[in-house]
Design a protein around this motif. Structure first.
Motif, short mmCIF file in Angstrom:
data_model
loop_
_atom_site.label_atom_id
_atom_site.label_comp_id
_atom_site.label_asym_id
_atom_site.label_seq_id
_atom_site.Cartn_x
_atom_site.Cartn_y
_atom_site.Cartn_z
N ARG A 74 -14.06 44.70 21.53
CA ARG A 74 -12.87 44.12 22.35
C ARG A 74 -13.20 43.11 23.26
N HIS A 82 -10.84 38.01 15.09
CA HIS A 82 -10.69 39.33 14.75
C HIS A 82 -10.68 39.87 13.37
N SER A 128 -12.92 44.25 10.60
CA SER A 128 -12.66 45.20 9.51
C SER A 128 -12.01 44.52 8.29
C1 DGY Z 1 -10.03 48.06 15.06
O1 DGY Z 1 -9.76 48.88 14.10
O2 DGY Z 1 -9.88 48.61 16.15
C2 DGY Z 1 -10.59 46.72 14.84
O3 DGY Z 1 -10.36 46.00 15.90
C3 DGY Z 1 -9.54 46.05 13.72
O4 DGY Z 1 -9.91 46.69 12.85
#
Ligand code: DGY
Length: 317
Positions: free
Chosen positions: A236, A283, A286
């Motif tokens: 983060r 970001h 994922s």
């Molecule tokens: C999360 O899931 O917290 C990631 O930052 C985004 O997939």
């Protein structure tokens, strides 16, 4: 039937688990609603699937008296005021596990991109600067035998540690509790933050964002790091003081940084983007088809279970 709001127009079929089971209203445009607008949409809803870019604060919750479930489409849930949700008896869920490998792979990719100067090399070619092989052209560093400090050895941090160890790195980690499995499997050693800052060649952040981790890496911490160390953040943004990082990189206090998350997303410190020793991505930790579709399925399963009075697969509050 329960009324459900989804704050993003997910790709076709990603929410199919909800079809026929709830009255579904999906945000039609790819845009982020303000707290006021979001509260308005949620005012008569029983549950919602929300993104990490949706701030679910007191203002929103005050406008949503019927809300029973917030299914967060993310593993991190710092976008939700958990205390306020709990006060109202709202169940909050998240989507871990399915995105662990994708995020860990991106972290490894960022590390190599940074230490082998891949973006710089690509720009060098694009700018027509390559005139022939030279012994000292675009030299970088090797991961093998380097000391990597993992800040936060949860699911993602541990996966990163395992991958880097398999590539020859030595692992130390900063975490509240000892991770015996990691220690036995890959010889990882638990260390204090200060020790890691002073000794690691590469530091990778995988902590959740909390009051305690906000600006955990500030000017002072950066000054403890080796001058030729690299800092990686796929956790983060606000865990690092971004302005302090930009200053340190500009002044050569740190060799380089790779960052996928930012302190004031989607805003980015403009100096960071101009630096050659920074690799930045928007970001996308994922962002694989497998992980993002899987996250949607888990978000649906969490939401349905909670509405049906069952224990959701991943409950955080
Ligand atoms: C999360 O899931 O917290 C990631 O930052 C985004 O997939």
């Amino acid at each position: 039937m329960f009324r459900v709001y989804v704050t993003y127009p997910f790709p076709e079929g990603w929410l199919s688990l909800l079809e026929g089971k709830v009255i579904l209203e999906v945000q039609s445009k790819k845009q982020f609603l303000s707290s006021g607008e979001l509260g308005e949409r949620l005012k008569d809803k029983d549950a919602a699937i929300v993104l990490l870019s949706n701030k679910i604060d007191k203002e929103v919750l005050n406008k949503a008296p019927e809300l029973k479930v917030i299914s967060n489409y993310a593993v991190g849930y710092d976008n939700i005021d958990i205390k306020e949700a709990k006060k109202r008896g709202i169940i909050v869920t998240n989507t871990p596990d399915i995105l662990t490998n994708a995020t860990a792979e991106l972290t490894v990719a960022l590390i190599f991109t940074l230490i082998r100067r891949i973006i710089e090399s690509n720009e060098f070619l694009q700018d027509g600067k390559f005139t022939g092989w030279e012994p000292d052209l675009l030299l970088g560093f090797e991961l093998k035998n380097s000391l990597v400090g993992i800040l936060g050895a949860g699911r993602i941090g541990s996966a990163v540690a395992r991958k880097l160890h398999s590539l020859g790195a030595e692992i130390v980690y900063y975490e509240r509790l000892r991770k015996k499995d990691l220690e036995e499997e890959i010889g990882a050693r638990k260390k204090e933050l200060k020790w890691i800052l002073e000794n690691a060649n590469i530091i990778s952040i995988h902590l959740p964002l909390t009051k305690e981790t906000h600006h955990l890496i500030d000017e002072e911490e950066i000054s403890l790091m080796k001058k030729d160390a690299f800092l990686i953040n796929t956790g983060r943004g606000p865990i690092i003081n971004e302005a302090a990082l930009a200053d340190a990189l500009r002044e050569g206090e740190l060799r380089g940084a790779a960052i996928d998350v930012f302190e004031h997303e989607p805003g980015i410190n403009p100096h960071l983007l101009r630096l050659k020793n920074v690799v930045a991505t928007p970001h996308i930790g994922s962002a694989t088809y497998k992980a993002r579709k899987g996250m949607a399925e888990i978000a649906c399963k969490n939401l349905l279970a909670a509405l049906q009075g069952k224990e959701p697969p991943y409950r955080v509050a």
